[in-house]
Design an enzyme around this catalytic site. Structure first.
Site, short mmCIF file in Angstrom:
data_model
loop_
_atom_site.label_atom_id
_atom_site.label_comp_id
_atom_site.label_asym_id
_atom_site.label_seq_id
_atom_site.Cartn_x
_atom_site.Cartn_y
_atom_site.Cartn_z
N ASP A 136 37.43 48.60 46.11
CA ASP A 136 37.73 49.02 47.48
C ASP A 136 38.80 50.10 47.53
O ASP A 136 39.49 50.24 48.54
CB ASP A 136 38.19 47.80 48.28
CG ASP A 136 39.40 47.12 47.66
OD1 ASP A 136 39.37 46.85 46.45
OD2 ASP A 136 40.38 46.86 48.38
N ARG A 158 31.75 59.74 44.08
CA ARG A 158 32.13 58.35 44.40
C ARG A 158 30.86 57.49 44.47
O ARG A 158 30.83 56.36 44.00
CB ARG A 158 32.89 58.29 45.73
CG ARG A 158 34.27 58.96 45.67
CD ARG A 158 35.11 58.63 46.89
NE ARG A 158 34.55 59.12 48.14
CZ ARG A 158 34.80 60.32 48.68
NH1 ARG A 158 35.62 61.15 48.07
NH2 ARG A 158 34.24 60.68 49.83
N LYS A 248 39.35 41.89 53.05
CA LYS A 248 40.58 41.94 52.27
C LYS A 248 41.65 42.73 53.02
O LYS A 248 41.35 43.77 53.62
CB LYS A 248 40.31 42.58 50.92
CG LYS A 248 41.58 42.81 50.12
CD LYS A 248 41.41 43.88 49.07
CE LYS A 248 42.56 44.85 49.13
NZ LYS A 248 42.73 45.63 47.90
N GLU A 288 46.28 38.63 50.76
CA GLU A 288 46.86 39.28 49.58
C GLU A 288 48.24 39.88 49.84
O GLU A 288 48.36 41.05 50.21
CB GLU A 288 45.92 40.39 49.08
CG GLU A 288 46.44 41.12 47.84
CD GLU A 288 45.52 42.22 47.33
OE1 GLU A 288 44.45 42.44 47.93
OE2 GLU A 288 45.88 42.88 46.33
N GLU A 290 50.74 41.26 47.84
CA GLU A 290 50.97 41.60 46.43
C GLU A 290 52.47 41.73 46.18
O GLU A 290 53.15 42.54 46.83
CB GLU A 290 50.26 42.91 46.05
CG GLU A 290 50.58 43.32 44.61
CD GLU A 290 49.75 44.47 44.05
OE1 GLU A 290 48.78 44.88 44.72
OE2 GLU A 290 50.08 44.93 42.94
N LYS A 330 44.70 36.06 47.19
CA LYS A 330 44.71 37.04 46.10
C LYS A 330 46.17 37.28 45.72
O LYS A 330 46.79 38.26 46.15
CB LYS A 330 44.02 38.32 46.56
CG LYS A 330 43.85 39.34 45.44
CD LYS A 330 42.75 40.33 45.74
CE LYS A 330 42.82 41.48 44.76
NZ LYS A 330 41.64 42.32 44.74
N SER A 399 40.06 38.74 40.91
CA SER A 399 39.56 39.75 41.85
C SER A 399 40.19 41.06 41.38
O SER A 399 41.07 41.61 42.01
CB SER A 399 39.99 39.42 43.28
OG SER A 399 39.61 40.48 44.14
N TYR A 461 47.19 51.62 46.92
CA TYR A 461 45.78 51.34 46.75
C TYR A 461 44.91 52.11 47.71
O TYR A 461 45.27 52.31 48.83
CB TYR A 461 45.51 49.83 46.90
CG TYR A 461 44.41 49.40 45.99
CD1 TYR A 461 43.14 49.24 46.48
CD2 TYR A 461 44.65 49.26 44.64
CE1 TYR A 461 42.11 48.90 45.63
CE2 TYR A 461 43.63 48.92 43.79
CZ TYR A 461 42.36 48.73 44.29
OH TYR A 461 41.35 48.41 43.44
P1 13P Z 1 44.16 45.57 40.86
O1 13P Z 1 43.40 44.47 40.16
O2 13P Z 1 43.92 46.92 40.30
O3 13P Z 1 45.62 45.23 40.99
O4 13P Z 1 43.58 45.65 42.34
C1 13P Z 1 44.09 44.87 43.33
C2 13P Z 1 43.36 44.97 44.59
O5 13P Z 1 43.91 44.62 45.62
C3 13P Z 1 41.97 45.45 44.61
O6 13P Z 1 41.29 44.99 45.75
#
Ligand code: 13P
Length: 461
Positions: A136, A158, A248, A288, A290, A330, A399, A461
């Site tokens: 994504d 892409r 997500k 998620e 992170e 996640k 994931s 990201y």
């Molecule tokens: P990575 O596994 O590269 O950290 O990707 C995280 C993510 O949020 C992809 O959807």
């Protein structure tokens, strides 16, 4: 008079009740109850209705699943008998004490219409020996991936890359879901087949990234917040109609920046609002937050921050009435900061990560799908394997984006003659992680490339 317009979204019933303007509310004569029931059993198409009478009042507006016409008939009867509008109370009110609802005040009742489907979707994704292929990346990030093998960031490149990934024969054995960027959700292969159909054919659930990315959080310690709540409900309904069944939303927390109480609260609240909206529109939310690898802190500090973040996330998820059986998490694995002097072994990472999860995550949650966060392909697989050495209360899986795609890109190099080899590389990483999910992986024979870390400071990201 100007008609009032209502939009009837898919899987919804609206019930209006007619009240005679000539019959006083305290009249001993029983008022005739006329219900106007409008149902939209279609899965994908909203429609509009216009009411020209001021004597119809909104009674309920409810999301429902209509498996058959009977389902809507019984729904109406049920509400008709328990309705405050038809029962004695409201018709015996004194004149002047109006309890009429203006027809424009639509109150939405959360009936959990997608509950069953959400639980089923989450369970399918969290099925033994399978995990998520995350592809994504925004167009900008995908461009960086393509640039690493000397390709321009064009839509055609892409498409070629994502086509290679999503048409890999046998992928469904190891992959249960794939997170797409919006462009891919609407895209077809060069042969004209919808990318989502390539997934569905292999029993892989299509998912969609719905957040709108990170921006600076004013008033914080140089931290960020995640945008995307505006219009999310209608976007989610539209993604559902395109075939997406999970979503997500990635927000980040930085250990070296504090994290500040403001940033943690904002991250948790945004995730919870997103999760509630996703479930309301039939999408299983992947939650998620992170916790970035950046920093030189020890693993104990990551554990402390992760516990704090997840406790707030669950607090707000509960406050927003999110159904835990219909979500997936996640998380980042609990590791030392990327610049810490010592690296942690897979056993240590597993011990700290599972400690954190067991303290914070209810067993009602079906699956934990880790991100790879810049770890090497092999490291991410070894850590997952270590976490599956004894039974867990949830499905513990992957994931990954970088830790599944790195060797594919290197093998493919943008050359049509390398497509098959690229697909083999993907299948071999997917298989390795599938074995790790089952606790049966061995790193023997892994390539040097698979051992190379992919950490990038301040990664977006
Ligand atoms: P990575 O596994 O590269 O950290 O990707 C995280 C993510 O949020 C992809 O959807």
């Amino acid at each position: 008079m100007t008609p009032t317009t209502f939009r009837v979204v898919p899987h919804t019933t609206i019930v209006f009740i007619y009240k005679s303007p000539t019959l006083p509310a305290d009249s001993p004569r029983k008022q005739l109850a006329i219900l106007l029931v409008i149902t939209n059993p279609l899965p994908h198409s909203p429609f509009q209705i216009s009411l020209s009478s001021t004597n119809f009042f909104l009674h309920t507006h409810r999301k429902s699943r209509f498996e058959s016409p009977m389902a809507s008939a019984s729904f109406v009867k049920l509400n008709a008998s328990s309705s405050p509008w038809i029962g004695q109370r409201s018709f015996n009110q004194r004149p002047g004490s109006s309890s009429r609802l203006p027809a424009t005040r639509v109150s939405v009742v959360r009936a959990g219409s997608y509950s069953e489907e959400l639980v089923k979707t989450a369970k399918t994704i969290a099925s033994p020996g399978r995990g998520i292929l995350a592809i994504d990346e925004s167009n900008a990030t995908c461009g960086k991936r393509l640039a690493s093998i000397g390709l321009d960031n064009t839509e055609a490149n892409r498409q070629a890359y994502r086509q290679l990934l999503l048409t890999t024969p046998g992928l469904g054995q190891y992959i249960s879901g794939s997170i797409l960027f919006e462009e891919t959700l609407y895209q077809s292969t060069t042969d004209g087949k919808k990318m989502v159909d390539c997934l569905r054919e292999q029993n892989i659930v299509p998912g969609i990234k719905v957040d709108k990315g990170l921006v600076p959080l004013p008033g914080s310690n140089n931290e960020s917040w995640c945008q995307g709540l505006d219009g999310l409900a209608s976007r989610s309904a539209e993604y559902y109609s395109q075939g997406a069944r999970f979503a997500k939303w990635r927000t980040v927390v930085s250990v070296p920046c504090g994290p500040s109480a403001l940033a943690v609260k904002e991250a948790a609240w945004g995730l919870a609002r997103y999760a509630a909206i996703s479930q309301d529109n039939g999408l299983v939310p992947i939650v998620e937050p992170e916790i970035l690898l950046d920093g030189d802190h020890p693993i104990e500090r990551t554990l402390e921050v992760a516990e704090r973040v997840w406790s707030e996330v669950f607090y707000y998820l509960a406050e927003n009435n999110v159904m835990f059986e219909g979500i997936l998490l996640k998380p980042s694995m609990v590791t030392p900061g990327a610049d810490h002097k010592e690296k942690a072994s897979p056993e240590t990472v597993a011990k700290y990560t599972l400690t954190m999860l067991k303290r914070r995550v209810p067993p009602a949650v079906p699956g934990i799908m880790f991100l790879s966060g810049g770890q090497s392909e092999m490291e991410a697989t070894l850590n997952l394997h270590a976490m599956n050495q004894s039974p867990n209360p949830w499905h513990v899986s992957f994931s990954y984006a970088r830790a599944l795609q790195n060797s594919v890109l290197k093998t493919w190099q943008g050359q049509p003659e390398n497509v098959e080899a690229g697909q083999k590389a993907l299948l071999s990483r997917a298989k390795a992680n599938s074995l790790a999910q089952l606790g049966k992986y061995s790193a023997d024979g892994e390539s040097e490339d698979a051992k190379k870390g992919m950490f990038v400071k301040g990664y977006t990201y």
